[in-house]
Design a protein around this motif. Structure first.
Motif, mmCIF file in Angstrom:
data_model
loop_
_atom_site.group_PDB
_atom_site.id
_atom_site.type_symbol
_atom_site.label_atom_id
_atom_site.label_comp_id
_atom_site.label_asym_id
_atom_site.label_seq_id
_atom_site.Cartn_x
_atom_site.Cartn_y
_atom_site.Cartn_z
ATOM 1 N N ALA A 48 114.563 38.477 178.528
ATOM 2 C CA ALA A 48 115.528 39.271 177.763
ATOM 3 C C ALA A 48 116.372 40.155 178.673
ATOM 4 O O ALA A 48 117.602 40.238 178.513
ATOM 5 N N THR A 49 115.731 40.811 179.641
ATOM 6 C CA THR A 49 116.455 41.704 180.541
ATOM 7 C C THR A 49 117.455 40.933 181.393
ATOM 8 O O THR A 49 118.615 41.342 181.543
ATOM 9 N N SER A 62 122.433 40.261 189.543
ATOM 10 C CA SER A 62 122.002 41.462 188.822
ATOM 11 C C SER A 62 120.999 41.110 187.735
ATOM 12 O O SER A 62 120.026 41.842 187.508
ATOM 13 N N GLY A 63 121.228 39.986 187.056
ATOM 14 C CA GLY A 63 120.319 39.564 186.000
ATOM 15 C C GLY A 63 118.919 39.315 186.521
ATOM 16 O O GLY A 63 117.931 39.826 185.965
ATOM 17 N N ILE A 69 112.723 43.857 188.159
ATOM 18 C CA ILE A 69 112.426 45.290 188.098
ATOM 19 C C ILE A 69 111.834 45.666 186.735
ATOM 20 O O ILE A 69 110.848 46.405 186.651
ATOM 21 N N GLY A 70 112.438 45.150 185.657
ATOM 22 C CA GLY A 70 111.946 45.466 184.319
ATOM 23 C C GLY A 70 110.513 45.019 184.108
ATOM 24 O O GLY A 70 109.680 45.769 183.567
ATOM 25 N N SER A 71 110.194 43.815 184.549
ATOM 26 C CA SER A 71 108.826 43.318 184.384
ATOM 27 C C SER A 71 107.857 44.038 185.317
ATOM 28 O O SER A 71 106.685 44.235 184.973
ATOM 29 N N ALA A 72 108.335 44.442 186.495
ATOM 30 C CA ALA A 72 107.486 45.210 187.406
ATOM 31 C C ALA A 72 107.142 46.570 186.794
ATOM 32 O O ALA A 72 106.018 47.061 186.929
ATOM 33 N N PHE A 103 109.062 44.769 173.403
ATOM 34 C CA PHE A 103 110.191 45.270 174.182
ATOM 35 C C PHE A 103 111.262 44.191 174.353
ATOM 36 O O PHE A 103 112.464 44.483 174.327
ATOM 37 N N SER A 104 110.829 42.958 174.549
ATOM 38 C CA SER A 104 111.803 41.882 174.752
ATOM 39 C C SER A 104 112.679 41.691 173.519
ATOM 40 O O SER A 104 113.883 41.433 173.631
#
Length: 307
Positions: A48-49, A62-63, A69-72, A103-104
């Protein structure tokens, strides 16, 4: 017929790539002695991020970066629970996985059903034009080759580097590792962050390349397949990779078989990868001695430094 074989083999490499990213990360986490069952949620957050950021910014780099980063960040929640609060790793993993799925949905809410142009294939010149081999091996995007590179990197680090020796020592006997000066908690924390970032890359590959769209439930159980692949591969990166490619091939059999005109219910074909995974795990569980010889001795056990 030859074109169908090329499609199956090339598609196998692509289908296995999300699994490879996440499985290489999970292999490192489990080698450090931590059982992470939240991979499904972490892949969903990455999917999703990555899709949201790439759609808004127009940048695949960037994606993928923000997906990692989001999953980390999500994995850090799991790390804090199991390393500092000594929560049960199975329960914490399930809870964080469910949190990640939620969250996703929130992250991708404004992008539900949208599509994006797929990550472009690399221009490899004459290599891509080679008969058969070009279509199978040299007609893919950059991230597919990055995933292959990660297999080699993780294998080398775990098997032939001092860092790998430390990770394995922490996974086998955290008390002994701590006694000789290794920061067990820090090593496990960093391993979990790495595993989360890799799961995020795997999820982002799903939405930015393999199926370039976002929809709730897109990960479709792949996180659980990753956990099974690590066991199937006996915690060895090369064997885990083989399992990922086998799963990728089986997942494409539906299209291949239907393209050859065979009349088999599509529901059965869609379920085949998961059925085969269950069968393999059942067969392996009949030989617990083999598993005991290969899995990290402290896997799934909470640890805290004795005073």
């Amino acid at each position: 017929m030859l074109d169908s074989i090329v499609f199956l083999l090339a598609g196998t490499l692509a289908a296995a790539t999300p699994l490879l990213f996440a499985a290489m990360g999970e292999a490192v986490v489990e080698k450090a002695g931590v059982l992470n069952l939240s991979i499904e949620g972490m892949m969903a957050v990455g999917a999703a991020t990555g899709f949201a950021v790439a759609t808004i910014s127009g940048s695949y780099v960037s994606g993928f970066a923000m997906a990692a980063i989001g999953s980390a960040i999500l994995s850090s929640i799991f790390a804090v629970l199991v390393l500092f609060f000594l929560a049960n790793q199975v329960a914490a993993g399930l809870a964080v996985g469910i949190l990640g799925l939620g969250f996703s949905v929130l992250i991708g809410k404004n992008h539900e059903g949208q599509t994006i142009k797929s990550l472009p294939d690399l221009e490899l010149g004459w290599l891509s034009e080679l008969p058969f081999v070009g279509g199978v091996l040299f007609s893919h995007d950059l991230m597919l080759y990055v995933a292959i590179g990660m297999i080699i990197l993780v294998w080398w680090v775990l098997s032939h580097s001092r860092l790998g020796l430390i990770i394995r020592a922490v996974g086998e006997s955290p008390d002994a590792a701590s006694a000789i000066g290794y920061p067990v908690v820090l090593i496990r924390f960093l391993a979990i962050l790495f595993g989360g970032a890799m799961a995020g890359l795997g999820g982002a590959y799903l939405t930015l390349s393999y199926t370039p769209l976002w929809a709730e439930g897109l990960v479709a159980g792949r996180g659980w397949i990753v956990v099974a692949l690590v066991v199937f591969g006996m915690w060895r990166p090369l064997r885990i990779a083989l399992g990922a490619y086998l799963f990728g091939a089986v997942s494409l059999l539906e299209l291949f078989i239907q393209g050859q005109g065979f009349s088999i219910p599509s529901q059965l074909l869609s379920a085949m990868p998961y059925i085969i995974t269950i069968v393999i795990l059942v067969i392996m569980s009949r030989n617990p001695r083999l598993i005991r010889l290969n899995h990290p001795a402290s896997l799934g056990q909470s640890w805290h430094r004795n005073a």
